[in-house]
Design a protein around this motif. Structure first.
Motif, mmCIF file in Angstrom:
data_model
loop_
_atom_site.group_PDB
_atom_site.id
_atom_site.type_symbol
_atom_site.label_atom_id
_atom_site.label_comp_id
_atom_site.label_asym_id
_atom_site.label_seq_id
_atom_site.Cartn_x
_atom_site.Cartn_y
_atom_site.Cartn_z
ATOM 1 N N GLU A 5 0.729 -1.377 -0.086
ATOM 2 C CA GLU A 5 -0.049 -0.048 -0.076
ATOM 3 C C GLU A 5 0.782 1.327 0.306
ATOM 4 O O GLU A 5 0.575 2.330 -0.404
ATOM 5 C CB GLU A 5 -1.047 -0.069 1.243
ATOM 6 N N CYS A 6 1.947 1.156 0.628
ATOM 7 C CA CYS A 6 2.824 2.439 0.578
ATOM 8 C C CYS A 6 4.217 1.976 0.707
ATOM 9 O O CYS A 6 4.861 1.074 1.588
ATOM 10 C CB CYS A 6 2.462 2.932 2.183
ATOM 11 N N LYS A 7 5.208 2.569 -0.058
ATOM 12 C CA LYS A 7 6.691 2.205 -0.181
ATOM 13 C C LYS A 7 7.282 2.272 1.023
ATOM 14 O O LYS A 7 8.285 1.856 1.310
ATOM 15 C CB LYS A 7 7.309 2.882 -1.209
ATOM 16 N N GLU A 8 6.822 3.285 1.855
ATOM 17 C CA GLU A 8 7.546 3.694 3.128
ATOM 18 C C GLU A 8 6.776 2.843 4.302
ATOM 19 O O GLU A 8 7.469 3.037 5.244
ATOM 20 C CB GLU A 8 7.257 5.203 3.346
ATOM 21 N N GLN A 9 5.986 1.910 4.080
ATOM 22 C CA GLN A 9 5.523 1.067 5.175
ATOM 23 C C GLN A 9 6.395 0.569 5.412
ATOM 24 O O GLN A 9 7.304 -0.154 5.021
ATOM 25 C CB GLN A 9 4.262 0.224 4.448
ATOM 26 N N GLU A 10 6.518 0.335 6.994
ATOM 27 C CA GLU A 10 7.547 -0.565 7.487
ATOM 28 C C GLU A 10 7.083 -1.976 7.583
ATOM 29 O O GLU A 10 5.839 -2.230 7.950
ATOM 30 C CB GLU A 10 8.055 -0.012 9.013
ATOM 31 N N VAL A 11 7.994 -2.869 7.181
ATOM 32 C CA VAL A 11 8.118 -4.382 7.120
ATOM 33 C C VAL A 11 9.053 -5.069 7.705
ATOM 34 O O VAL A 11 10.336 -4.275 8.058
ATOM 35 C CB VAL A 11 7.608 -4.810 5.463
ATOM 36 N N ILE A 12 8.899 -6.421 7.833
ATOM 37 C CA ILE A 12 10.328 -7.061 8.183
ATOM 38 C C ILE A 12 10.766 -7.961 7.227
ATOM 39 O O ILE A 12 10.030 -8.504 6.451
ATOM 40 C CB ILE A 12 9.716 -8.066 9.420
ATOM 41 N N PHE A 13 12.142 -7.733 6.998
ATOM 42 C CA PHE A 13 12.819 -8.239 6.089
ATOM 43 C C PHE A 13 13.535 -9.483 6.868
ATOM 44 O O PHE A 13 14.166 -9.131 7.965
ATOM 45 C CB PHE A 13 13.997 -7.507 5.371
ATOM 46 N N TYR A 14 13.454 -10.922 6.533
ATOM 47 C CA TYR A 14 14.113 -11.869 7.458
ATOM 48 C C TYR A 14 14.769 -12.851 6.696
ATOM 49 O O TYR A 14 14.774 -13.095 5.510
ATOM 50 C CB TYR A 14 12.798 -12.686 8.082
ATOM 51 N N PHE A 15 15.537 -13.607 7.335
ATOM 52 C CA PHE A 15 16.215 -14.737 6.966
ATOM 53 C C PHE A 15 15.941 -15.713 7.982
ATOM 54 O O PHE A 15 16.257 -15.636 9.341
ATOM 55 C CB PHE A 15 17.997 -14.679 7.094
ATOM 56 N N ILE A 16 15.327 -17.050 7.498
ATOM 57 C CA ILE A 16 15.012 -18.137 8.641
ATOM 58 C C ILE A 16 15.549 -19.297 8.123
ATOM 59 O O ILE A 16 15.580 -19.844 6.995
ATOM 60 C CB ILE A 16 13.501 -18.111 8.714
ATOM 61 N N LYS A 17 16.113 -20.103 8.968
ATOM 62 C CA LYS A 17 16.423 -21.571 8.729
ATOM 63 C C LYS A 17 15.095 -22.490 8.891
ATOM 64 O O LYS A 17 14.604 -22.576 10.397
ATOM 65 C CB LYS A 17 17.851 -22.015 9.515
ATOM 66 N N PHE A 18 14.711 -23.083 7.924
ATOM 67 C CA PHE A 18 13.718 -24.205 8.258
ATOM 68 C C PHE A 18 14.434 -25.668 8.207
ATOM 69 O O PHE A 18 15.204 -25.784 7.384
ATOM 70 C CB PHE A 18 12.834 -24.325 6.958
ATOM 71 N N THR A 19 13.992 -26.414 9.232
ATOM 72 C CA THR A 19 14.416 -27.816 9.214
ATOM 73 C C THR A 19 13.136 -28.650 9.688
ATOM 74 O O THR A 19 12.480 -28.467 10.399
ATOM 75 C CB THR A 19 15.380 -28.006 10.340
ATOM 76 N N SER A 20 13.099 -30.024 8.767
ATOM 77 C CA SER A 20 12.427 -30.954 8.767
ATOM 78 C C SER A 20 13.043 -32.184 8.804
ATOM 79 O O SER A 20 14.131 -32.136 8.582
ATOM 80 C CB SER A 20 10.931 -30.842 8.048
ATOM 81 N N GLU A 21 12.099 -33.224 8.983
ATOM 82 C CA GLU A 21 12.721 -34.781 8.735
ATOM 83 C C GLU A 21 13.448 -34.665 7.377
ATOM 84 O O GLU A 21 14.498 -35.373 7.107
ATOM 85 C CB GLU A 21 11.882 -35.511 9.075
ATOM 86 N N SER A 22 13.050 -34.162 6.179
ATOM 87 C CA SER A 22 13.241 -34.384 4.731
ATOM 88 C C SER A 22 14.018 -33.031 4.342
ATOM 89 O O SER A 22 14.812 -33.200 3.348
ATOM 90 C CB SER A 22 12.086 -34.303 3.832
#
Length: 95
Positions: A5-22
């Motif tokens: 909606e707005c280029k200036e809107q604050e958002v969260i940029f993230y790096f997440i490690k996902f782990t499962s059995e596979s």
């Protein structure tokens, strides 16, 4: 991220490690929600999540960073079986 909606809107940029059995992989992304809200639900219940880094940024900057990283690391993209996929599964990378 869609429907900004707005280029200036604050958002969260993230790096997440996902782990499962596979699978084990890194996901980069942008969300206007909290990380907990973004990854709630049964789709993610088979994964343990480890937030490597997250930062609040203006939306335009976060989306540009995400795009730049996806292009820079295209050879490191991780392939996941379609049935095991989830929203955003195209933004995942090898460790």
């Amino acid at each position: 991220m869609t429907n900004l909606e707005c280029k200036e809107q604050e958002v969260i940029f993230y790096f997440i490690k996902f782990t499962s059995e596979s699978y084990t992989f890194i996901k980069i992304g942008v969300t206007s929600q909290t990380i907990k809200q973004r990854f709630k639900g049964s789709t993610y219940s088979n994964y343990s999540l480890d937030v490597i880094r997250s930062k609040k940024l203006p939306a335009y900057l976060a989306v540009q960073m995400e795009t730049d990283l996806m292009l820079a690391f295209v050879k490191d993209r991780y392939n996941i079986i379609q049935k095991d996929g989830f929203k955003g599964y195209t933004e995942i990378f090898n460790l």
